[in-house]
Write an enzyme that holds these catalytic residues in place. Structure first.
Site, short mmCIF file in Angstrom:
data_model
loop_
_atom_site.label_atom_id
_atom_site.label_comp_id
_atom_site.label_asym_id
_atom_site.label_seq_id
_atom_site.Cartn_x
_atom_site.Cartn_y
_atom_site.Cartn_z
N CYS A 132 3.56 4.03 -3.58
CA CYS A 132 4.48 2.90 -3.47
C CYS A 132 4.23 1.89 -4.59
O CYS A 132 3.28 1.11 -4.52
CB CYS A 132 4.32 2.24 -2.11
SG CYS A 132 5.36 0.81 -1.90
N CYS A 135 4.54 -1.76 -3.48
CA CYS A 135 3.40 -2.25 -2.69
C CYS A 135 2.20 -2.52 -3.59
O CYS A 135 1.48 -3.49 -3.41
CB CYS A 135 2.97 -1.23 -1.64
SG CYS A 135 4.30 -0.45 -0.75
N ASP A 136 1.95 -1.62 -4.54
CA ASP A 136 0.66 -1.64 -5.24
C ASP A 136 0.75 -1.94 -6.74
O ASP A 136 -0.27 -2.20 -7.38
CB ASP A 136 -0.02 -0.26 -5.09
CG ASP A 136 -0.25 0.09 -3.62
OD1 ASP A 136 -0.48 -0.85 -2.84
OD2 ASP A 136 -0.19 1.28 -3.28
#
Ligand code: NAP
Length: 310
Positions: A132, A135-136
């Site tokens: 992701c 997300c990261d």
């Protein structure tokens, strides 16, 4: 005893909840571990009708939830469905030790990220291997570093484009020499000077477990068989999804690739059990199509209850 229990809280689940709630069925939505589903891991959603400027994925899901709750949908957060018994009615749904009984069930359990299947991929997950970008991607370990994105679909193109904000360079590693992505996403990615496609190639290994971080990948050109090493600080795997249907195996008809088989509309092989969204759809897999089938599932459940005289 519930009228309708909905497993999943992505666009399909919330739309089913909205329609079931407006039909006065007081649906219960079991959100699962990731309320809002996979869409909350994306950045801007540009193709959901009604949002000409685009909308943040999490915000879109929160709006859908609010709308469903406004009409009486009940939300159970976090609880994971551990088991179901669909052999007789009422159906039983277990959340750890608790059991919910329901007259109808709508499965909107969505899908999860596919893994490459490499041993070091698992060992280095969250240490540079991720599924992701939104997300990261902004993590310090990826800043101004070369990164690898694996895949050739819309997700891979979207992730690669997003990562150019942080990375020094993004290698888009694809197993063919043509992207699967939609034209607009493909052109956006390939037109970005920071993105370098690596065609006809697969990741054979990820380094370096001994350092407990990602330092590079071993690539194999599938046409020539030649292998090479490529230094990178992160590997973003974006090779598609697997339907989240394992707990329903043996209870309803499921195809070999894990997708639920629906007979008439959203009706599964068990009358009273309906399925919608990404756990059914291997073709379109869009937020809007998932929402559409969620609507169908709620209408099918309502009609089923009506015919049964509930
Ligand atoms: P996808 O369309 O299934 O693409 C998966 C990609 O990964 C393909 O290019 C595939 O290669 C490759 N791949 C699959 N297994 C692999 C493996 N084991 N090793 C290496 N490569 C592998 O999945 P997606 O990109 O996640 O998209 C899923 C759905 O969501 C699509 O319908 C897409 O349109 C939609 N989506 C839309 C948006 C948007 O419109 N904003 C954003 C993201 C996703 P091949 O091409 O060779 O099969």
């Amino acid at each position: 005893m519930e009228n309708v229990v909905i497993i999943g809280s992505g666009p399909a689940g919330w739309t089913a909840a909205l329609y079931a709630a407006r039909a006065n069925l007081n649906p219960v939505v079991l959100t699962g571990a990731q309320p809002g589903g996979l869409l909350t891991t994306t950045s801007i959603v540009e193709n959901f009708p009604g949002f000409p400027e685009g909308v943040d994925g999490t915000e879109l899901m929160m709006r859908m939830q609010k709308q469903a709750e406004r009409f009486g949908a009940q939300t159970q957060y976090g609880a994971l469905v551990t088991k179901v018994d669909l052999s007789r009615r009422p159906f039983k749904v277990w959340l750890d030790e608790d059991v919910i009984e329901t007259k109808t069930l709508i499965i909107a359990a969505g899908a999860s990220h596919k893994h490459l299947g490499l041993k070091n991929e698992d060992l280095l997950e969250k240490k540079g291997v991720t599924y992701c970008a939104t997300c990261d991607g902004a993590l310090p370990m990826f800043r101004n570093q070369p990164l690898v994105v694996v895949g050739g679909g819309d997700s891979a193109c979207e992730e690669a484009t997003y990562l150019t904000r942080f990375a020094s360079k993004v290698y888009l590693v694809h197993r063919r020499n043509e992207l699967r992505a939609s034209r607009i996403m493909a052109e956006r990615a390939l037109g970005n000077p920071k993105i370098q496609p690596v065609w006809d190639s697969v990741v054979e290994d990820i380094y370096d477990v001994s350092k407990d971080m990602v330092t590079g990948v071993k690539l194999k050109n599938v046409k020539t068989g030649q292998t090479s090493d490529l230094a990178c600080a992160g590997v973003f795997v974006a090779i598609g999804h697997m339907p989240n249907t394992a707990i329903f195996k043996g209870q309803i008809e499921i195809a070999d690739d894990g997708y639920i088989i629906c007979k008439k509309g959203t009706q599964t092989s068990v009358p009273g059990v309906f399925a919608c969204g990404d756990c059914v759809d291997r073709t379109y897999r869009q937020a809007i199509t998932a929402a559409g089938t969620g609507c169908s599932a709620a209408i099918d459940a309502e009609r089923f209850l009506g015919h049964e005289g509930h």
